[in-house]
Write a protein that holds these residues in place. Sequence first.
Motif, mmCIF file in Angstrom:
data_model
loop_
_atom_site.group_PDB
_atom_site.id
_atom_site.type_symbol
_atom_site.label_atom_id
_atom_site.label_comp_id
_atom_site.label_asym_id
_atom_site.label_seq_id
_atom_site.Cartn_x
_atom_site.Cartn_y
_atom_site.Cartn_z
ATOM 1 N N CYS A 75 37.865 31.851 37.206
ATOM 2 C CA CYS A 75 37.309 33.137 37.818
ATOM 3 C C CYS A 75 37.387 33.301 39.380
ATOM 4 N N CYS A 82 26.420 34.513 35.729
ATOM 5 C CA CYS A 82 27.433 33.851 34.810
ATOM 6 C C CYS A 82 27.328 32.371 34.693
ATOM 7 N N TYR A 84 29.436 30.775 32.331
ATOM 8 C CA TYR A 84 30.372 30.404 31.755
ATOM 9 C C TYR A 84 31.777 30.332 32.521
ATOM 10 N N GLY A 122 37.997 37.764 29.436
ATOM 11 C CA GLY A 122 37.848 36.369 30.274
ATOM 12 C C GLY A 122 37.465 36.256 31.671
ATOM 13 N N LYS A 203 32.740 41.402 42.670
ATOM 14 C CA LYS A 203 33.609 42.187 41.994
ATOM 15 C C LYS A 203 33.560 43.630 41.997
HETATM 16 FE FE1 SF4 Z 1 34.056 36.095 36.515
HETATM 17 FE FE2 SF4 Z 1 33.216 37.815 34.404
HETATM 18 FE FE3 SF4 Z 1 31.902 35.577 35.013
HETATM 19 FE FE4 SF4 Z 1 31.847 37.435 36.609
HETATM 20 S S1 SF4 Z 1 30.727 37.638 34.717
HETATM 21 S S2 SF4 Z 1 32.062 35.225 37.167
HETATM 22 S S3 SF4 Z 1 33.621 38.391 36.573
HETATM 23 S S4 SF4 Z 1 33.830 35.529 34.277
#
Ligand code: SF4
Length: 381
Positions: A75, A82, A84, A122, A203
């Motif tokens: 990402c 986050c 993951y 994702g 984001k």
């Molecule tokens: Fe990326 Fe979504 Fe994780 Fe933010 S929440 S780091 S946009 S995968």
Amino acid sequence: MNNILNTLEKSSRHLRSIAEKVVDGKRISAGEGIILYEEGELGFLGMLANHVREKKNKNYTYFNRNIHIEPTNLCVFDCKFCSYSRLLKQKGDADSWEMTAEQMLAAVKNHDQTITEVHIVGGVHPKMDLYYFADLLKQIKIFRPDLHIKAFTAVELEYMFRKAKVSYAEGIKILKAHGLDSIPGGGAEIFDAEIRKQICEDKCTTEQWLELHETAHRQGIHSNATMLYGHIESFEHRIDHMDRLRNLQDITKGFNCFIPLKFRNSNNQMSHFPEVSVIEDLRNYAVSRIFMDNIPHIKAYWPMIGKSTAQLSLQFGVDDLDGTINDSTKIYSMAGAEDQNPSMRTDQLVDLIKQAGRIPAERDTLYNIICDYKNHDLVSL
Ligand code: SF4
Ligand code: V47
């Protein structure tokens, strides 16, 4: 109703007037929503939320048969909560993945074809662009034209459209023409700009998130909305978040459901913040149900909160438990959710709902009932 009135006797003047409004079917204000969070004890909130839930959705609890595909966890963004995602420079590490379009198509083809929905969300990967995903949607629809495709959060869409230099309206038109049916609720987090700056500053903004959903609604694409709660936000921030959604819903009526997502604190940059209690989870579902008077459904995402809390939530405003889900979803298992291999067969989900005294109703993505299990023999499922 009598229960509510008896409880009212013992409540503060504020809570009493809020409860009277709710029982009369009137909308409560943002200030009243904050009072519910600050003063409403669990039993009181549960009774009010249950009143609203049963008025809107009777004794039904909805679920669907779906699979989740997570194309990649690489990402370009770096959300602090986050667990993951991995940065692009971690490409090739053991815990990062990138699925090919063939693998994603195979995931759909190889699954039991009783599924009615595929959910695709994702990380935001620069090589998986608008045209790459448009083609994937087309391939899925060639294989199964009737399979509902719910795909891409506003965060993914904003990046895809910006890269492709198309407006939101054009981008959605392209994806819709290739098979996109609806949009999931992710990426909303908390709309307040200060909180957003601290937890996910790079984001899409709140304004972009809301504009993307509004644009989709205007093209007949329905969507969901989420709220990531239980970290550094206050009750005021939660109500502000829901108020913005409620205002947009008044205009478009395009949100199907609201999904409160509990912040899980394993393996992320916010691990030093404790998680909130189950009591707070239930209070939060209840306030959401009471406050969001124009959103038809409240969903408890069971892979995130666990099966027992999901079952309890059905008495606190929740009427939807998402889906049977295969075990490929990693967003929550990597963040510390109870269930490390989230999957439930239909008969297990039906049992779980029946045990809670509700009528299980299998739905499609748009909440049309495919089958209610009131009189169905589980053996035949
Ligand atoms: Fe990326 Fe979504 Fe994780 Fe933010 S929440 S780091 S946009 S995968
Ligand atoms: O936006 C990420 C959340 C969301 C964590 O629309 C976390 O039907 C808690 O939106 N703790 C993506 N939450 C998933 C999502 C979703 C899930 C299920 C159904 C639907 C639907 C949508 O997951 C992100 C973020 O809010 N998230 N990390 C975490 N540590």
